[in-house]
Write a protein that holds these residues in place. Sequence first.
Motif, PDB file in Angstrom:
ATOM      1  N   LYS A  35      15.201  -7.245  -5.378  1.00 17.77           N
ATOM      2  CA  LYS A  35      15.871  -6.958  -6.640  1.00 17.77           C
ATOM      3  C   LYS A  35      15.408  -5.720  -7.404  1.00 17.77           C
ATOM      4  N   GLU A  36      14.243  -5.217  -7.177  1.00 12.38           N
ATOM      5  CA  GLU A  36      13.735  -4.113  -7.991  1.00 12.38           C
ATOM      6  C   GLU A  36      13.102  -3.052  -7.095  1.00 12.38           C
ATOM      7  N   TYR A  37      13.519  -1.821  -7.265  1.00 12.32           N
ATOM      8  CA  TYR A  37      12.985  -0.748  -6.419  1.00 12.32           C
ATOM      9  C   TYR A  37      11.475  -0.610  -6.578  1.00 12.32           C
ATOM     10  N   GLY A  38      11.005  -0.467  -7.816  1.00 18.12           N
ATOM     11  CA  GLY A  38       9.589  -0.217  -8.051  1.00 18.12           C
ATOM     12  C   GLY A  38       8.684  -1.344  -7.599  1.00 18.12           C
ATOM     13  N   THR A  39       9.187  -2.578  -7.672  1.00 23.39           N
ATOM     14  CA  THR A  39       8.378  -3.739  -7.314  1.00 23.39           C
ATOM     15  C   THR A  39       8.240  -3.901  -5.812  1.00 23.39           C
ATOM     16  N   TYR A  40       9.351  -3.872  -5.119  1.00 25.06           N
ATOM     17  CA  TYR A  40       9.336  -4.303  -3.719  1.00 25.06           C
ATOM     18  C   TYR A  40       9.003  -3.196  -2.733  1.00 25.06           C
ATOM     19  N   GLN A  41       8.552  -2.058  -3.265  1.00 22.54           N
ATOM     20  CA  GLN A  41       7.872  -1.102  -2.400  1.00 22.54           C
ATOM     21  C   GLN A  41       6.547  -1.691  -1.912  1.00 22.54           C
ATOM     22  N   LEU A  42       6.108  -2.763  -2.567  1.00 23.24           N
ATOM     23  CA  LEU A  42       4.896  -3.462  -2.150  1.00 23.24           C
ATOM     24  C   LEU A  42       4.978  -3.949  -0.700  1.00 23.24           C
ATOM     25  N   TYR A  43       6.190  -4.167  -0.222  1.00 22.00           N
ATOM     26  CA  TYR A  43       6.378  -4.704   1.130  1.00 22.00           C
ATOM     27  C   TYR A  43       6.135  -3.671   2.234  1.00 22.00           C
ATOM     28  N   ARG A  44       6.033  -2.402   1.884  1.00 25.49           N
ATOM     29  CA  ARG A  44       6.011  -1.354   2.900  1.00 25.49           C
ATOM     30  C   ARG A  44       4.744  -1.319   3.741  1.00 25.49           C
ATOM     31  N   GLY A  45       3.698  -2.017   3.325  1.00 25.07           N
ATOM     32  CA  GLY A  45       2.469  -2.025   4.110  1.00 25.07           C
ATOM     33  C   GLY A  45       1.597  -0.813   3.838  1.00 25.07           C
ATOM     34  N   LYS A  46       0.378  -0.846   4.314  1.00 25.63           N
ATOM     35  CA  LYS A  46      -0.613   0.175   3.974  1.00 25.63           C
ATOM     36  C   LYS A  46      -0.176   1.597   4.298  1.00 25.63           C
TER      37      LYS A  46
END
Length: 284
Positions: free
Chosen positions: A135-146
């Motif tokens: 739902k949120e661009y800024g938040t779910y960049q967390l999924y991209r991995g190290k």
Amino acid sequence: MNPPPLCPFPVHLGRHHMQVDGFTDSIPASISLVTGAGDLTNGLTYSGCYDRSLYAPGTCVDGKLPKTAAKGVVVHWSEALDLDSTRIDAGGGLNEALLPEDSHCKKVYPWMYPRVNNIFEVATGEGLVTAWSDKEYGTYQLYRGKNGDAVTDLYTPEDKAKDPFPPYSIDNPGQANITKEIVRIMLYDQLHVGAVLNWIKGLTHDGSAALSAVPAIFGSSFQSLNVAQKYNSAINPALTGGYLADARSFGPAMTAAMQMLDDTLGKFVAAIKGVFCGGRGVRA
């Protein structure tokens, strides 16, 4: 004889031991879902949390940390990091000026923050395709991995955007953000539905190109039920949110949202079965 359930597809999935997580906030819930770690382990207790090891954005000067720099900052992994959270594409990226900095004066991007790896990193490490819609661009960049590349196709239309779905409803004057009106958020969720259906066919989220394979891991969140639980409109009382007076039965907005989600799960099941019957090796 018991009547059929309002939503048969969640019941069907439950019989196959499929479950949802029990957390209440999207950040710890989502990160725990993809890491298997609790919030204290993965380092994400909420979308905004205090970090004693980092520095505020813009602390470093000419690549150096001032001697008087104060360590410790509240980090916000949310739509606040969008270039423009009023647009469905978040303005096209992150506002890097708002990123915290480490002791080496390096900006800390969202995907660098979790303390543990996630299922997308494991899968891509084995050469598999992955995809996710949230739902949120800024938040779910967390999924991209190290390394920032763990999700082959990450689709994050901004749910705080001004309503991009004409005609604009009387409940949503002046293009207020999508989450303010139940009909609009259900239209928004169809963006996620379309992405998942395309992934099942082995395409990118917008259907514009073929992926190298059907993603080994893919999924999505939906916001309609969240909005329906809280929705209250004097203009549109036929879709009042929340529960009825017995505190158990769904009100009109929740009934509509649950029916939409049930229909969506039915589409997913049918699409996956269609791919399996076509010999693509996917089962539901």
